[in-house]
Design a protein around this motif. Structure first.
Motif, mmCIF file in Angstrom:
data_model
loop_
_atom_site.group_PDB
_atom_site.id
_atom_site.type_symbol
_atom_site.label_atom_id
_atom_site.label_comp_id
_atom_site.label_asym_id
_atom_site.label_seq_id
_atom_site.Cartn_x
_atom_site.Cartn_y
_atom_site.Cartn_z
ATOM 1 N N ALA A 194 0.856 -1.159 0.187
ATOM 2 C CA ALA A 194 0.000 0.174 -0.019
ATOM 3 C C ALA A 194 0.968 1.186 -0.090
ATOM 4 O O ALA A 194 0.525 2.325 -0.673
ATOM 5 N N ARG A 195 2.016 1.246 0.575
ATOM 6 C CA ARG A 195 2.928 2.501 0.773
ATOM 7 C C ARG A 195 3.627 2.633 -0.556
ATOM 8 O O ARG A 195 3.577 3.858 -1.151
ATOM 9 N N LYS A 196 3.798 1.486 -1.394
ATOM 10 C CA LYS A 196 4.293 1.807 -2.547
ATOM 11 C C LYS A 196 3.340 2.295 -3.641
ATOM 12 O O LYS A 196 3.445 3.206 -4.464
ATOM 13 N N LEU A 197 2.032 1.809 -3.384
ATOM 14 C CA LEU A 197 0.993 2.130 -4.308
ATOM 15 C C LEU A 197 0.847 3.651 -4.343
ATOM 16 O O LEU A 197 0.421 4.537 -5.030
ATOM 17 N N ARG A 198 0.754 4.159 -2.821
ATOM 18 C CA ARG A 198 0.560 5.528 -2.557
ATOM 19 C C ARG A 198 1.590 6.495 -3.225
ATOM 20 O O ARG A 198 1.210 7.416 -3.857
ATOM 21 N N LEU A 199 2.891 6.065 -3.459
ATOM 22 C CA LEU A 199 3.815 6.860 -4.180
ATOM 23 C C LEU A 199 3.652 6.702 -5.515
ATOM 24 O O LEU A 199 3.681 7.704 -6.299
ATOM 25 N N LEU A 200 3.229 5.518 -5.990
ATOM 26 C CA LEU A 200 2.820 5.362 -7.499
ATOM 27 C C LEU A 200 1.811 6.219 -7.886
ATOM 28 O O LEU A 200 1.781 6.774 -8.902
ATOM 29 N N ALA A 201 0.781 6.067 -7.099
ATOM 30 C CA ALA A 201 -0.446 7.073 -7.351
ATOM 31 C C ALA A 201 -0.329 8.562 -7.386
ATOM 32 O O ALA A 201 -0.465 9.260 -8.386
ATOM 33 N N ASP A 202 0.679 8.963 -6.603
ATOM 34 C CA ASP A 202 0.943 10.357 -6.362
ATOM 35 C C ASP A 202 1.902 10.757 -7.612
ATOM 36 O O ASP A 202 1.589 11.828 -8.335
#
Length: 400
Positions: A194-202
């Motif tokens: 989830a932490r990686k996905l937040r960075l990718l979404a940003d």
């Protein structure tokens, strides 16, 4: 009855509403004190028809999942799908079962038939992809945003490929687990994935903004707007899931505030399209802080209306709806010493009240607040009359 109070009441129509306001607002917010009553939605539908025909409004947005709302918008704008399919797949919270919502969608599609694109009405959902018990997987929003960009920009600019997103997202059921609301330990919102996905979404949203000149040249404005909706939904959902996993005392007010912010962002996006009627619970549209108590714990957060009002000023107007009775719900006539009781004593079945003139007529002799008969029903606060641009009053809500 004080004649000064009587003089504040007018028919519920577009002309009466506009006379309450200094100028035509970009967002005319119509609240409701409780959900699930088709009579209140019929009042909304008729007001929207008049706003379309007399005031140039072309968009309606309601308190429903913003991603599901795209299904409705595609149907009313271009006839994609069937009415039955749209009512089943285009609404959250069970709103697709409403006869009044069905009639709204049917009428919008009929109105748009044969009209040029610039004159067609549009539909939008205001809420995040959220339910009371859980939040959706961010898969739909993230993959749609990635797909839009992948089809239009150099692959080297993308922060990841589609396969990486799919691997990090995993099974959708683990995101939409209803047990998470009461048990933060079951949330995946603070996992490494989830932490990686937040960075990718940003990064995906940043790329969408950085490539705006190119993207608006090679795709339609509607597609670009939709990509921004996917971006808002993806980042909002990932943020919401992160705080679903939180165990601090601030967890619930944080979640409530995040939902409010997601609705506000969607409201501001709707305002960019042009004048719109927006419809949701009164509590979402008020200009004051929202409050809630769970056991002994009081929570406060800024409502969506407060956030939007700070951005739009007179471009935002709020009509709160109040009711007299809902007898099929066991709600009888309001006590005469309450605001609803005062309005109930007027002879008309429904009318719109100039809230500020009413406040002036009452002076310091404000009536008592009505006791809410159940959670989810909100009586109007007489102390905050000045925060309403108007009040729509429906004397008796009956179910046929």
């Amino acid at each position: 009855m004080d004649t000064g109070i009587v003089d504040t009441a007018h028919p519920v129509d577009a002309a009466s509403v506009m006379r309450l306001l200094p100028a035509r607002p970009r967002l005319l917010a119509l609240g409701e004190p409780t959900h699930g009553e088709d009579l209140l939605l019929e009042v909304r539908n008729e007001l929207f028809r008049q706003l379309v025909e007399q005031e140039g409004y072309r968009t309606i947005a309601i308190e429903s999942d913003c991603l599901m709302g795209l299904v409705v918008d595609d149907y009313v704008a271009s006839g994609t799908g069937s009415l039955d399919e749209v009512m089943e797949r285009g609404f959250s919270h069970g709103w697709g079962a409403s006869a009044a919502n069905r009639e709204l969608v049917r009428w919008m599609r009929a109105y748009n038939e044969g009209r040029p694109a610039a004159e067609r009405m549009r539909f939008a959902g205001l809420d995040g992809p959220l339910e009371i018990s859980h939040a959706a997987s961010p898969r739909q929003a993230l993959t749609a945003l990635h797909g839009y960009l992948a089809a239009r920009v150099d692959a080297d600019l993308l922060p990841c490929d589609a396969e990486t997103l799919d691997r990090l997202l995993g099974l959708d059921d683990r995101w939409a687990n209803p047990a998470t609301m009461m048990d933060p330990s079951q949330s995946v919102g603070q996992s490494a994935e989830a932490r990686k996905l937040r960075l990718l979404a940003d990064d995906l949203v940043a790329l969408l903004d950085a490539e705006t000149p190119h993207l608006t040249a090679v795709s339609s404005r509607d597609d670009w707007d939709r990509a921004h909706l996917y971006g808002r939904a993806a980042t909002g959902l990932l943020r919401y899931h992160h705080w679903m996993a939180d165990t601090s005392p601030g967890r619930m007010p944080r979640l409530l505030g995040l939902r409010s912010s997601m609705i506000a962002a969607n409201l501001l996006a709707v305002a960019e399209r042009g004048p719109a009627l927006v419809h949701a619970h009164n509590a979402h549209f008020q200009r004051d802080k929202s409050t809630m108590r769970m056991g002994d714990l009081p929570f406060e957060w800024w409502s969506s209306g407060a956030i939007v009002s700070a951005h739009l000023g007179e471009g935002y107007a709020f009509l709160a709806t109040a009711i007299g009775t809902i007898r099929h719900q066991g709600v009888d006539a309001p006590p005469p010493d309450t605001l609803e009781g005062l309005l109930y004593a007027l002879p008309e079945d429904r009318y719109v009240v100039d809230a500020r003139r009413l406040a002036a007529a009452l002076g310091d002799a404000r009536p008592a607040p009505r006791e809410s008969p159940w959670f989810g029903y909100s009586a109007l606060d007489p102390a905050h009359l000045d925060a309403y641009d108007g009040i729509v009053f429906v004397k008796d809500v009956t179910r046929s």
